[in-house]
Design a protein around this motif. Sequence first.
Motif, PDB file in Angstrom:
ATOM      1  N   ASP A   9       1.080  -0.741   0.044  1.00 28.53           N
ATOM      2  CA  ASP A   9       0.187   0.186   0.445  1.00 28.53           C
ATOM      3  C   ASP A   9       1.060   0.822  -0.085  1.00 28.53           C
ATOM      4  O   ASP A   9       0.933   1.166   1.183  1.00 28.53           O
ATOM      5  N   GLN A  12       0.700   7.943   2.144  1.00 25.88           N
ATOM      6  CA  GLN A  12      -0.617   9.193   1.161  1.00 25.88           C
ATOM      7  C   GLN A  12      -0.538   9.744   1.709  1.00 25.88           C
ATOM      8  O   GLN A  12      -1.584  10.929   2.137  1.00 25.88           O
ATOM      9  N   ARG A 110      -5.506  -2.070   4.556  1.00 27.68           N
ATOM     10  CA  ARG A 110      -5.586  -1.544   2.986  1.00 27.68           C
ATOM     11  C   ARG A 110      -6.062  -0.521   2.872  1.00 27.68           C
ATOM     12  O   ARG A 110      -7.243   0.189   2.797  1.00 27.68           O
ATOM     13  N   SER A 111      -6.034   0.912   1.228  1.00 29.63           N
ATOM     14  CA  SER A 111      -6.618   1.799   0.975  1.00 29.63           C
ATOM     15  C   SER A 111      -7.500   1.152   0.147  1.00 29.63           C
ATOM     16  O   SER A 111      -7.528  -0.078  -0.206  1.00 29.63           O
ATOM     17  N   TYR A 113      -7.622   2.563  -2.553  1.00 34.78           N
ATOM     18  CA  TYR A 113      -6.621   2.185  -3.945  1.00 34.78           C
ATOM     19  C   TYR A 113      -5.842   1.051  -3.765  1.00 34.78           C
ATOM     20  O   TYR A 113      -6.475   0.359  -5.184  1.00 34.78           O
ATOM     21  N   ARG A 499     -13.420  -1.519  -0.042  1.00 37.91           N
ATOM     22  CA  ARG A 499     -14.010  -1.651   1.204  1.00 37.91           C
ATOM     23  C   ARG A 499     -15.048  -2.227   1.896  1.00 37.91           C
ATOM     24  O   ARG A 499     -15.339  -2.509   2.583  1.00 37.91           O
ATOM     25  N   ARG A 675      -4.662  13.129   1.899  1.00 40.20           N
ATOM     26  CA  ARG A 675      -4.530  13.419   2.561  1.00 40.20           C
ATOM     27  C   ARG A 675      -3.850  14.708   2.685  1.00 40.20           C
ATOM     28  O   ARG A 675      -2.969  14.847   3.567  1.00 40.20           O
ATOM     29  N   GLU A 730     -12.011   9.686   2.507  1.00 44.69           N
ATOM     30  CA  GLU A 730     -11.190   9.921   3.753  1.00 44.69           C
ATOM     31  C   GLU A 730     -12.064  11.144   4.841  1.00 44.69           C
ATOM     32  O   GLU A 730     -11.724  10.883   5.222  1.00 44.69           O
TER      33      GLU A 730
END
Length: 763
Positions: A9, A12, A110-111, A113, A499, A675, A730
Amino acid sequence: MAAKPPAGDPVQDAPEVAPPQHAAAGLPAVAHSLRIAQQQMGVRRTALTLLRVNQKNGFDCPGCAWPEPDKRHTAEFCENGAKAVAEEATLRRVTPDFFAAHPVADLATRSGYWLGQQGRLTEPMYLAEGAERYEPVSWERAFDIVADELGALGSPDEAVFYTSGRTSNEAAFLYQLFAREFGTNNLPDCSNMCHESSGSALTETLGVGKGSVLLEDLHQADLIIVAGQNPGTNHPRMLSALEKAKADGARIISINPLPEAGLERFKNPQNARGIAGGGTALTDLFLQIRLGGDQALFRILNKLILERDGADAVDEAFVREHTHGFEEFAAAARAADWDETLRATGLERADIDRALDMVLASKRTIVCWAMGLTQHKHSVPTIREIVNFLLLRGNIGRPGAGVCPVRGHSNVQGDRTMGIFERPAPAFLDALEREFGFAPPREHGFDVVRAIRALRDGRAKVFFAMGGNFVAASPDTEVTESAMRTARLTVHVSTKLNRSHVVTGARALILPTLGRTERDLQDGGPQFVTVEDSMGMVHASRGRLEPASPHLLSEPAIVCRLARRVLGPGSRTPWEEFAKDYARIRDRIAAVIPGFNDFNARVSDPSGFALPHAPRDSRSFPTATGKANFTAAPVEYPAVPEGRLLLQTLRSHDQYNTTIYGLDDRYRGITGGRRVVLVHPEDARGLGLADGSYADLVSEWTDGTERRATGFRVVHYPTARGCAASYYPETNVLVPLDATADTSNTPASKSVVVRLEQQKDPV
């Protein structure tokens, strides 16, 4: 061969920042599109696939719902459309071996993305109660699991059937039919989270909850007002329509808290001016409005129109013959206060006067808007005020004029037309009953926010999603995730990992389905589906690629097989016939839904057909009064305490809804991370936040609960004073579940009061 997905990952939390750009598209967009496509699909597959996007005998782009012109370019797609196609037509695969190597607890770290970059799902997967990993399961076993859980419910209303806007007309019609024959109207959809405010306002005022313009109307307009919308990222093909309108003499007013490159200048990669020249300047007047100030702006414009001397400022004949409620509206408009207007909008009076001059010079005006207007507490009154503005000068039911809510997701409008709605009209239910011989439930069901509450409170126990990424898309992330984990069973029909697959109920299923790009071969032969674009045009979509796996089923096939397993032989609906031949589905759609008569014959036209729209077609208004309704409501705008900012959630350029294509936002100058929080330099300095410093975002709401998003890089950015912006999903954690628009119940994601707490730089 396509590159492998990222092994780890990516970090970010340390983005790089450059000045924002002032033009959209051009050769960089072409290069970026091809690079992403080739990484996912390889060179040959890229060429074969992209040349079929949005073509008359090709497939509808799985991205936005912008309509296609009748005369189409060879490359009838935009940068983000190419990314959407590449994500679906990728050569990357998520097999049972992947799930064996990754426990759900690992995937949950995990993200979004990273999850999306792993590739296409290939087999049905099942997470048993107490299990650590998903395991492969047969389709029959998967349907048995769903049927057993649904059969054990105390009431059909303990089940929730969600859908995203990507579902075809045929699949959506079958899905709502199954849910209602099962016994519930719990059919929340992504419209609840985006344009529900538009539908609520337009149904009340015009009698039709959709836009009134067609694509050619944009080309004929004298004035186009684009409010709360960023077409350069969210529906880039709209820029071509604006460019054509400008060439034909139109003027454009942009109303937005952020300056957006796509509305400043468009470098069309399909012509020499866009490639080698300077492109086309689009916006004639930019009104950098404070978040939530749009109602006040249109109210003062209405006041000024009413006060303007001259016989043609108000279309008195139209108002007299076609409208209701004018006097009450006019009294409210004339009472508009300049001090309050300037406070609410953050604008200068001179700029509003310039806008008025452009309005009065236009005989044909269109107002376009998107989620920048629909996701506030007072969104419905705001859109009603826009309708007032158009009615005053007769700009409904006139070529080159009208309302244009721009839907963001392909076929989200079609899903609603097909009956995906928790509050169905009695006439629609009556038609279902006549055609299929069962009594549909009449009690209203759950929308998205009410579905989350029902899951949280134990009143809903099974959650079934036809597409989408419900967990990431919904507000109040911690509440939503906690609610989902209380379910007995969560089921997701999906093409890719997201997700929602790792925030599960006690048991969970992932059911892999065909994508738009793929060939759909059933027992009745090759099939196609249909979609409705943002302007009410219906057309066919035919995938041509070999399916990503032999184990995939189409969405109609999944619904039909599940419905027969759940409803049993007592259901008189011919589910098996529907699965074999989608033309039979379209025949029944034609029998139930107005405007779809001779559906199969009409959709054989490669250009498709337009659905009827009474206000546009005949200046008739199917409202309770039989006329277009002027409305009057108090002017509202968000109040922000000293030392706080008003936050809007938004997309980056490398993103479509909750699908993250990359970690850059090229037009805003952000690279390598997501972010970030964009704050006006003077506001940031007043809060003691240097450019490049880091802060936690903490939302403040009446319930006293602290909602926190941690570790955001502060970017000094030319947004409106007192306002800030940051990417979703986010920052969805900051949006309270109960902070919703009046009437529509849409999450108020564009007006979140936040404080910024400075933190140390990330390690």
